[in-house]
Design an enzyme around this catalytic site. Structure first.
Site, PDB file in Angstrom:
ATOM      1  N   ASP A   1       0.850  -1.189   0.000  1.00  0.00           N
ATOM      2  CA  ASP A   1       0.000   0.000   0.000  1.00  0.00           C
ATOM      3  C   ASP A   1       0.894   1.251   0.000  1.00  0.00           C
ATOM      4  OD1 ASP A   1      -2.966   0.953   0.458  1.00  0.00           O
ATOM      5  OD2 ASP A   1      -1.839   1.976   2.019  1.00  0.00           O
TER       6      ASP A   1
ATOM      7  N   TYR B   1      -2.309  11.125   2.280  1.00  0.00           N
ATOM      8  CA  TYR B   1      -3.069  11.342   1.046  1.00  0.00           C
ATOM      9  C   TYR B   1      -3.004  12.808   0.626  1.00  0.00           C
ATOM     10  CZ  TYR B   1      -4.993   6.669   1.640  1.00  0.00           C
ATOM     11  OH  TYR B   1      -5.129   5.317   1.765  1.00  0.00           O
TER      12      TYR B   1
ATOM     13  N   HIS C   1      -7.038  -6.601  -0.654  1.00  0.00           N
ATOM     14  CA  HIS C   1      -5.963  -5.602  -0.630  1.00  0.00           C
ATOM     15  C   HIS C   1      -4.929  -5.882   0.451  1.00  0.00           C
ATOM     16  CE1 HIS C   1      -3.938  -1.784  -1.007  1.00  0.00           C
ATOM     17  NE2 HIS C   1      -4.148  -1.546   0.277  1.00  0.00           N
TER      18      HIS C   1
END
Length: 294
Positions: A102, A209, A275
């Site tokens: 990730d 982010y 994921h």
């Protein structure tokens, strides 16, 4: 693995909590977790590899037991890459195998490109190559739609929303639907919620982010296309293993398309997982890494 963490002050100004296992005389492997996790991403992987490797798995800045500096600028990728190199220097490690999942994988791709003097081999677990990912956000409608959560995570109001609904509700609505909850014990769920509930933790994690330069166009729009998407991109020079959980609903298999042109020495292993591959299917991750030569 145990949770006896070393708290290591780095020259970058943060202190990282770091899980360490294995003999320091063995080949070093550094493992980088992603959002919204911790060193425990690798809890089932580390014990096997520690039999013949020196394993180092930090809580990255902003996460779990590590420092959470204020300000979006403190989560820019170059800051986090600096932590990685400083951490290796702390242990007296020159070249190492780098493993990332990730956001940890995003940093790992960056480290391989910018610091080939330090990264000897690269293992990526469900983390898109930066060029392939940005291109897919412009050219693949399904990936663009699947990535709209990034825009939501960048919203200035998300922390207020989470405070209003409560962290347990945030876990149940925003995290649980995207993981194999049969692999999450009540104790692990409690650990997640405790980590995220620390002062400053949620904003710090979301700042990864906000600090990213990735462009996420709204669905159906045709924004100006970055020129670099149609220009040559430097190759990854290290031997690279990409392990990909095919049931990932956030990062679609399009992330594997064209990857071999950017990574000349590439091995791809597709596994049955969502994921969060390192703990959803740890045996497959371990087998892929062992088969590859780790």
């Amino acid at each position: 693995m145990t949770d006896d963490l070393q708290h290591i002050p780095l020259r970058t100004g943060v202190t990282l909590a770091v899980a360490v296992a294995g003999d320091p005389a063995n080949p070093p492997v550094i493992l980088l977790h992603g959002f919204p996790e911790s060193h425990r991403t690798w809890r089932e992987v580390i014990p096997d590899l520690a039999r013949d490797h020196f394993m180092i798995a930090p809580d990255q800045r902003g996460f779990a037991a590590s420092s959470k500096p204020e300000g979006v600028e403190n989560y820019a990728p170059d800051q986090i890459l600096g932590d990685l190199i400083a951490l290796a220097d702390h242990f007296g490690i020159d070249r190492f195998t780098l493993v990332g999942h990730d956001w940890g994988g995003a940093i790992a791709w960056m480290a391989a490109l910018q610091r080939p003097d330090r990264v000897a081999r690269l293992v990526i677990v469900n983390a898109p190559h930066p060029f392939v990912f940005q291109r897919s956000l412009f050219d693949d409608a399904d990936q663009r739609m699947a990535s709209q959560y990034i825009t939501a995570f960048r919203s200035p109001g998300i922390e207020t929303h989470v405070a209003m609904i409560g962290m347990e509700s945030f876990f149940d609505k925003s995290f649980a639907p995207h993981v194999d909850m049969t692999k999450v014990t009540a104790q692990e769920r409690a650990r997640y919620i405790a980590d995220w509930s620390q002062p400053g933790a949620l904003v710090a994690m979301l700042n990864w982010y906000r600090a990213s330069a990735v462009i996420v166009p709204p669905p159906g729009e045709t924004p100006e296309r970055p020129a670099y998407l149609d220009a040559p991109f430097p190759p990854i020079t290290q031997p690279t293993l990409v392990i990909w959980g095919l049931r990932d609903t956030a990062l679609l298999p399009v992330q594997l398309e064209g990857l071999d042109a950017l990574v000349p020495d590439l091995t791809v292993t597709r596994v049955d997982a969502g994921h969060f591959v390192p703990w959803e299917n740890a045996p497959a991750v371990i087998a892929a890494m062992r088969d590859w030569g780790i």
